[in-house]
Motif scaffolding. Structure first.
Motif, mmCIF file in Angstrom:
data_model
loop_
_atom_site.group_PDB
_atom_site.id
_atom_site.type_symbol
_atom_site.label_atom_id
_atom_site.label_comp_id
_atom_site.label_asym_id
_atom_site.label_seq_id
_atom_site.Cartn_x
_atom_site.Cartn_y
_atom_site.Cartn_z
ATOM 1 N N ARG A 170 4.936 -7.744 1.247
ATOM 2 C CA ARG A 170 3.574 -7.770 1.810
ATOM 3 C C ARG A 170 3.484 -6.890 3.045
ATOM 4 O O ARG A 170 2.493 -6.192 3.262
ATOM 5 N N GLU A 171 4.533 -6.923 3.843
ATOM 6 C CA GLU A 171 4.562 -6.106 5.052
ATOM 7 C C GLU A 171 4.540 -4.619 4.710
ATOM 8 O O GLU A 171 3.996 -3.802 5.446
ATOM 9 N N GLU A 172 5.112 -4.270 3.564
ATOM 10 C CA GLU A 172 5.154 -2.873 3.150
ATOM 11 C C GLU A 172 3.918 -2.463 2.366
ATOM 12 O O GLU A 172 3.869 -1.365 1.824
ATOM 13 N N GLY A 173 2.939 -3.334 2.270
ATOM 14 C CA GLY A 173 1.680 -2.982 1.622
ATOM 15 C C GLY A 173 1.460 -3.615 0.267
ATOM 16 O O GLY A 173 0.507 -3.267 -0.430
ATOM 17 N N GLY A 174 2.296 -4.545 -0.143
ATOM 18 C CA GLY A 174 2.128 -5.219 -1.428
ATOM 19 C C GLY A 174 0.921 -6.144 -1.416
ATOM 20 O O GLY A 174 0.530 -6.669 -0.382
ATOM 21 N N VAL A 175 0.313 -6.313 -2.604
ATOM 22 C CA VAL A 175 -0.882 -7.152 -2.689
ATOM 23 C C VAL A 175 -0.739 -8.274 -3.709
ATOM 24 O O VAL A 175 -1.654 -9.072 -3.877
ATOM 25 N N LEU A 176 0.376 -8.371 -4.393
ATOM 26 C CA LEU A 176 0.554 -9.384 -5.425
ATOM 27 C C LEU A 176 0.862 -10.751 -4.823
ATOM 28 O O LEU A 176 1.392 -10.855 -3.713
ATOM 29 N N ALA A 177 0.552 -11.779 -5.586
ATOM 30 C CA ALA A 177 0.925 -13.136 -5.209
ATOM 31 C C ALA A 177 2.439 -13.284 -5.336
ATOM 32 O O ALA A 177 3.090 -12.488 -6.027
ATOM 33 N N PRO A 178 3.032 -14.289 -4.680
ATOM 34 C CA PRO A 178 4.501 -14.412 -4.701
ATOM 35 C C PRO A 178 5.099 -14.461 -6.106
ATOM 36 O O PRO A 178 6.058 -13.732 -6.397
ATOM 37 N N ALA A 179 4.571 -15.298 -6.986
ATOM 38 C CA ALA A 179 5.135 -15.421 -8.338
ATOM 39 C C ALA A 179 4.978 -14.115 -9.114
ATOM 40 O O ALA A 179 5.902 -13.690 -9.828
ATOM 41 N N ASP A 180 3.837 -13.465 -8.981
ATOM 42 C CA ASP A 180 3.611 -12.192 -9.682
ATOM 43 C C ASP A 180 4.558 -11.101 -9.180
ATOM 44 O O ASP A 180 5.137 -10.355 -9.972
ATOM 45 N N TYR A 181 4.714 -11.021 -7.873
ATOM 46 C CA TYR A 181 5.604 -10.013 -7.310
ATOM 47 C C TYR A 181 7.040 -10.226 -7.769
ATOM 48 O O TYR A 181 7.708 -9.290 -8.223
ATOM 49 N N LEU A 182 7.531 -11.457 -7.634
ATOM 50 C CA LEU A 182 8.924 -11.737 -8.001
ATOM 51 C C LEU A 182 9.165 -11.511 -9.491
ATOM 52 O O LEU A 182 10.211 -10.990 -9.889
ATOM 53 N N ALA A 183 8.191 -11.877 -10.335
ATOM 54 C CA ALA A 183 8.341 -11.667 -11.779
ATOM 55 C C ALA A 183 8.330 -10.179 -12.120
ATOM 56 O O ALA A 183 9.102 -9.728 -12.973
ATOM 57 N N ASP A 184 7.462 -9.402 -11.463
ATOM 58 C CA ASP A 184 7.378 -7.972 -11.758
ATOM 59 C C ASP A 184 8.596 -7.192 -11.255
ATOM 60 O O ASP A 184 9.089 -6.303 -11.942
#
Length: 171
Positions: free
Chosen positions: A135-149
């Motif tokens: 998120r700090e680096e500019g990510g916009v996904l939710a936690p579960a979506d980010y970790l899964a992707d």
């Protein structure tokens, strides 16, 4: 010469090599005096509380979570996170055992479940840290979506590995 029972032995020793003087048997082994001291020391020293072991394990879990977040987020390690999760589980179980010391109130199954739960908590903290770094680096996904992707099957494998190693080591 006075014996154990206070009776005077007036017989004179001879220089015969095989001569033995009559002795009475001992009531107990001479080494028993040390056993009494060890038992008294164990009874005198109180065993550490269960909370101390849990706090030790939680501190290790927090450090392991930070290690997962830094390794996966800043160093961009992926499969190596499995090794970190396994080491986290092992060290959590060891910290729990060290913190418990001589306390026997937490039995083997309870100790294993507690260590596994704390290790899973440490991995979850690490996964949350990975998401926060993204998120700090500019990510916009939710936690579960980010970790899964990004990490895919490695995330549940980390949870399972940390829990299994902690449970195995703690029992």
């Amino acid at each position: 010469m006075r014996g154990y029972d206070g009776v005077v032995d007036d017989s004179r020793p001879t220089n015969d090599p095989g001569e033995r003087r009559p002795t009475r048997p001992l009531d107990h082994a001479p080494s028993d005096r040390y056993r009494v001291t060890e038992a008294a020391e164990e009874d005198a020293a109180p065993s550490p509380p269960v909370a101390r072991g849990i706090v030790f394990a939680l501190l290790v879990a927090i450090a392991g979570g930070i290690a997962i977040a830094v390794a996966g987020g800043r160093l961009t390690i992926t499969a190596g996170l499995l090794v970190i999760a396994a080491v986290l589980g092992w060290v959590v179980a060891v910290a729990l055992a060290i913190g418990l010391g001589t306390n026997r109130s937490m039995g083997g199954p309870a100790r294993g479940v507690t260590a596994a739960a704390i290790a899973v908590l440490g991995v979850a903290l690490g996964q949350l840290g990975l998401w926060l770094i993204a998120r700090e680096e500019g990510g916009v996904l939710a936690p579960a979506d980010y970790l899964a992707d990004v990490f895919g099957f490695l995330v549940p494998a980390e949870f399972a590995l940390a829990a299994a190693v902690a449970w195995w080591r703690a029992r």
